[in-house]
Design a protein around this motif. Sequence first.
Motif, PDB file in Angstrom:
ATOM      1  N   VAL A 180     -18.196  57.762  -0.156  1.00 12.24           N
ATOM      2  CA  VAL A 180     -19.562  58.216  -0.404  1.00 12.24           C
ATOM      3  C   VAL A 180     -19.653  58.655  -1.864  1.00 12.24           C
ATOM      4  CG1 VAL A 180     -21.371  59.874   0.189  1.00 12.24           C
ATOM      5  CG2 VAL A 180     -19.875  58.973   1.984  1.00 12.24           C
ATOM      6  N   LEU A 181     -20.744  58.281  -2.529  1.00 10.88           N
ATOM      7  CA  LEU A 181     -20.945  58.658  -3.922  1.00 10.88           C
ATOM      8  C   LEU A 181     -21.587  60.032  -4.025  1.00 10.88           C
ATOM      9  CD1 LEU A 181     -22.381  55.349  -5.439  1.00 10.88           C
ATOM     10  CD2 LEU A 181     -20.039  56.193  -5.618  1.00 10.88           C
ATOM     11  N   TYR A 182     -21.068  60.870  -4.928  1.00  8.69           N
ATOM     12  CA  TYR A 182     -21.640  62.179  -5.202  1.00  8.69           C
ATOM     13  C   TYR A 182     -21.874  62.330  -6.697  1.00  8.69           C
ATOM     14  CZ  TYR A 182     -20.306  63.546  -0.446  1.00  8.69           C
ATOM     15  OH  TYR A 182     -20.183  63.617   0.917  1.00  8.69           O
ATOM     16  N   ASP A 183     -22.994  62.930  -7.045  1.00  2.00           N
ATOM     17  CA  ASP A 183     -23.356  63.195  -8.431  1.00  2.00           C
ATOM     18  C   ASP A 183     -22.845  64.591  -8.793  1.00  2.00           C
ATOM     19  OD1 ASP A 183     -24.493  63.639 -10.887  1.00  2.00           O
ATOM     20  OD2 ASP A 183     -26.485  62.912 -10.335  1.00  2.00           O
ATOM     21  N   LEU A 184     -21.771  64.666  -9.578  1.00  2.00           N
ATOM     22  CA  LEU A 184     -21.148  65.955  -9.872  1.00  2.00           C
ATOM     23  C   LEU A 184     -21.935  66.781 -10.887  1.00  2.00           C
ATOM     24  CD1 LEU A 184     -17.352  64.982  -9.987  1.00  2.00           C
ATOM     25  CD2 LEU A 184     -18.638  66.049  -8.128  1.00  2.00           C
ATOM     26  N   LEU A 185     -22.945  66.199 -11.523  1.00  2.00           N
ATOM     27  CA  LEU A 185     -23.781  66.949 -12.451  1.00  2.00           C
ATOM     28  C   LEU A 185     -25.170  67.226 -11.885  1.00  2.00           C
ATOM     29  CD1 LEU A 185     -22.893  65.269 -15.880  1.00  2.00           C
ATOM     30  CD2 LEU A 185     -21.839  67.245 -14.763  1.00  2.00           C
ATOM     31  N   SER A 186     -25.337  66.898 -10.609  1.00  2.00           N
ATOM     32  CA  SER A 186     -26.616  67.157  -9.948  1.00  2.00           C
ATOM     33  C   SER A 186     -26.772  68.652  -9.694  1.00  2.00           C
ATOM     34  CB  SER A 186     -26.683  66.386  -8.627  1.00  2.00           C
ATOM     35  OG  SER A 186     -27.771  66.809  -7.838  1.00  2.00           O
ATOM     36  N   ALA A 187     -28.033  69.077  -9.518  1.00  2.00           N
ATOM     37  CA  ALA A 187     -28.287  70.485  -9.190  1.00  2.00           C
ATOM     38  C   ALA A 187     -27.684  70.859  -7.849  1.00  2.00           C
ATOM     39  CB  ALA A 187     -29.796  70.752  -9.181  1.00  2.00           C
ATOM     40  N   ALA A 188     -27.487  69.869  -6.960  1.00  2.00           N
ATOM     41  CA  ALA A 188     -26.882  70.111  -5.644  1.00  2.00           C
ATOM     42  C   ALA A 188     -25.777  69.085  -5.430  1.00  2.00           C
ATOM     43  CB  ALA A 188     -27.939  70.009  -4.546  1.00  2.00           C
ATOM     44  N   PRO A 189     -24.623  69.244  -6.138  1.00  2.00           N
ATOM     45  CA  PRO A 189     -23.563  68.228  -6.073  1.00  2.00           C
ATOM     46  C   PRO A 189     -22.913  68.094  -4.707  1.00  2.00           C
ATOM     47  CG  PRO A 189     -22.807  70.184  -7.226  1.00  2.00           C
ATOM     48  CD  PRO A 189     -24.287  70.359  -7.013  1.00  2.00           C
ATOM     49  N   GLY A 190     -23.052  69.113  -3.860  1.00  2.00           N
ATOM     50  CA  GLY A 190     -22.419  69.046  -2.547  1.00  2.00           C
ATOM     51  C   GLY A 190     -23.187  68.235  -1.536  1.00  2.00           C
ATOM     52  N   SER A 191     -24.381  67.794  -1.891  1.00  7.13           N
ATOM     53  CA  SER A 191     -25.196  67.023  -0.966  1.00  7.13           C
ATOM     54  C   SER A 191     -25.043  65.537  -1.247  1.00  7.13           C
ATOM     55  CB  SER A 191     -26.670  67.423  -1.085  1.00  7.13           C
ATOM     56  OG  SER A 191     -27.145  67.115  -2.375  1.00  7.13           O
ATOM     57  N   VAL A 192     -25.305  64.726  -0.227  1.00 10.99           N
ATOM     58  CA  VAL A 192     -25.212  63.279  -0.389  1.00 10.99           C
ATOM     59  C   VAL A 192     -26.478  62.786  -1.077  1.00 10.99           C
ATOM     60  CG1 VAL A 192     -24.961  61.071   0.769  1.00 10.99           C
ATOM     61  CG2 VAL A 192     -23.789  63.076   1.671  1.00 10.99           C
ATOM     62  N   ASP A 193     -26.342  62.371  -2.311  1.00 11.23           N
ATOM     63  CA  ASP A 193     -27.505  61.894  -3.056  1.00 11.23           C
ATOM     64  C   ASP A 193     -27.708  60.407  -2.805  1.00 11.23           C
ATOM     65  OD1 ASP A 193     -26.140  63.991  -5.480  1.00 11.23           O
ATOM     66  OD2 ASP A 193     -28.069  64.391  -4.527  1.00 11.23           O
ATOM     67  N   SER A 194     -28.920  59.961  -3.030  1.00 15.24           N
ATOM     68  CA  SER A 194     -29.245  58.548  -2.809  1.00 15.24           C
ATOM     69  C   SER A 194     -28.834  57.743  -4.037  1.00 15.24           C
ATOM     70  CB  SER A 194     -30.742  58.386  -2.532  1.00 15.24           C
ATOM     71  OG  SER A 194     -31.496  58.948  -3.586  1.00 15.24           O
ATOM     72  N   LEU A 195     -27.534  57.577  -4.225  1.00 14.21           N
ATOM     73  CA  LEU A 195     -27.012  56.820  -5.353  1.00 14.21           C
ATOM     74  C   LEU A 195     -26.704  55.405  -4.906  1.00 14.21           C
ATOM     75  CD1 LEU A 195     -24.515  59.447  -6.844  1.00 14.21           C
ATOM     76  CD2 LEU A 195     -26.917  59.084  -7.441  1.00 14.21           C
ATOM     77  N   GLN A 196     -27.068  54.444  -5.733  1.00 14.08           N
ATOM     78  CA  GLN A 196     -26.830  53.039  -5.424  1.00 14.08           C
ATOM     79  C   GLN A 196     -26.198  52.342  -6.619  1.00 14.08           C
ATOM     80  OE1 GLN A 196     -30.719  51.527  -4.284  1.00 14.08           O
ATOM     81  NE2 GLN A 196     -30.198  51.709  -2.116  1.00 14.08           N
ATOM     82  N   ILE A 197     -25.176  51.536  -6.335  1.00 14.83           N
ATOM     83  CA  ILE A 197     -24.540  50.742  -7.383  1.00 14.83           C
ATOM     84  C   ILE A 197     -25.227  49.385  -7.434  1.00 14.83           C
ATOM     85  CG2 ILE A 197     -22.375  49.762  -8.209  1.00 14.83           C
ATOM     86  CD1 ILE A 197     -20.907  51.843  -6.507  1.00 14.83           C
ATOM     87  N   VAL A 198     -25.807  49.059  -8.593  1.00 10.59           N
ATOM     88  CA  VAL A 198     -26.559  47.812  -8.726  1.00 10.59           C
ATOM     89  C   VAL A 198     -26.153  47.111 -10.028  1.00 10.59           C
ATOM     90  CG1 VAL A 198     -28.528  48.684  -7.409  1.00 10.59           C
ATOM     91  CG2 VAL A 198     -28.482  48.966  -9.896  1.00 10.59           C
ATOM     92  N   GLU A 199     -26.513  45.832 -10.108  1.00 14.92           N
ATOM     93  CA  GLU A 199     -26.306  45.044 -11.324  1.00 14.92           C
ATOM     94  C   GLU A 199     -27.629  44.936 -12.072  1.00 14.92           C
ATOM     95  OE1 GLU A 199     -23.325  43.448 -12.431  1.00 14.92           O
ATOM     96  OE2 GLU A 199     -22.467  44.822 -10.954  1.00 14.92           O
ATOM     97  N   GLU A 200     -27.630  45.351 -13.329  1.00 12.38           N
ATOM     98  CA  GLU A 200     -28.824  45.267 -14.162  1.00 12.38           C
ATOM     99  C   GLU A 200     -28.448  44.670 -15.513  1.00 12.38           C
ATOM    100  OE1 GLU A 200     -30.883  48.931 -14.592  1.00 12.38           O
ATOM    101  OE2 GLU A 200     -31.633  48.970 -12.530  1.00 12.38           O
ATOM    102  N   GLY A 201     -29.037  43.520 -15.816  1.00 14.63           N
ATOM    103  CA  GLY A 201     -28.755  42.873 -17.091  1.00 14.63           C
ATOM    104  C   GLY A 201     -27.298  42.527 -17.291  1.00 14.63           C
ATOM    105  N   GLY A 202     -26.628  42.176 -16.195  1.00 23.96           N
ATOM    106  CA  GLY A 202     -25.221  41.807 -16.282  1.00 23.96           C
ATOM    107  C   GLY A 202     -24.260  42.976 -16.349  1.00 23.96           C
ATOM    108  N   ALA A 203     -24.767  44.200 -16.172  1.00 21.83           N
ATOM    109  CA  ALA A 203     -23.913  45.394 -16.218  1.00 21.83           C
ATOM    110  C   ALA A 203     -24.041  46.172 -14.917  1.00 21.83           C
ATOM    111  CB  ALA A 203     -24.289  46.278 -17.405  1.00 21.83           C
TER     112      ALA A 203
END
Length: 385
Positions: free
Chosen positions: A145-168
């Motif tokens: 599961v992905l977590y945002d460690l710089l989020s205001a609530a890092p302990g919660s499961v954030d809606s993070l998605q890994i995507v391809e944009e412009g070849g990156a």
Amino acid sequence: MKSHVRVFVRTRPSAEPAEGFRSLEDGKSVALTVAKTSISGVVNNSSDSLSFKFDGILEGAGQDSVYATCAHEVAESLLAGYNGTIFCYGQTGAGKTYTMSGGAQQYSRRGITPRALHQIFEQADISMDRQTTVKVSFVEVYNEVLYDLLSAAPGSVDSLQIVEEGGATVVKGLTQIQVTTEEEALALLFEGEANRSTASHALNAASSRSHTVFTIHCQVRMLGEGKERATSSKLNLVDLAGSERTKKTGVTGQALKEANAINKSLTFLEQTVNALSRKESHVPFRQSKLTSLLRDALGGNCKTVLIANVWPEAAHSEETISTLRFASRVRLIETAPHVSESYDPSLILKRYERQIKELKAELTMRDSLVGRGQVNYSDLTDAEV
């Protein structure tokens, strides 16, 4: 231009180093002598000899030497517009987090990540002909599961998605915070590390229970002539959790679940590396969050360095051989680093308009010098077009 992933081996200092482990005189190779195991009760006194060659062996090397050898050139290339990735791989307790983050007690023992931040801001401060914008992000992969460690609530499961944009590869929804000083960036690094999952077991009192990627995002815009040109690049600093043999670590309960998730994700990483090293047509990047995050680093637009951390004691010989074999396969992988540049169309238009205005003025001056009648150099009307 394609280039191979650079691979270095760093050995953890040990009071009881294995007799069969030795680095060779070229400074790039290691050799191991491993006793064969008994099969079906028959004693086998012979042994196997293995050797591996890399870009360098860091035996007894200090943090400053490790950075100069493995990371300095990659960090320097960041402000020139090249993407970079530096990551450590090895068994639990072999020194991966120490290599990347360092020891908090002594400044001289700081790791690759704080040293990279220092170098980048130092270079940006002395570059008077360009404007540098720096942002940082910090993502954790915990139990897939992905977590945002710089989020205001890092302990919660954030809606993070890994995507391809412009070849990156990008992580949608991940917090990026702009920083203007090294101190601001370090404060965010320490904040994120404090939010990371750790636990204690038999081999490591502060074992990382997750994979993390701290990313430094840089945009560099030239000042004066050519200011419409900008480069955008990023440096991924990856601290992988260590592979574990649960019989050795003795973990149970939640720690056992974490160990299984770590081992599974590292297995997927090995499968991805195997496919890339063999140049197979299908590479299983999407098998796990970790391989998806490392897609650019393993074969994409990136200067990549692997540091294989080993614990060269007899009790860890199997893990050492496994790490060295993995590192050898990574060294076969090719990446295609190139400058990631862009041009601001509004600034290009303004430059063209300025050049046209200057040319009109020169034409008018020339006409007056040669006694030529007044010529209208204004823009054509619709009728004239």
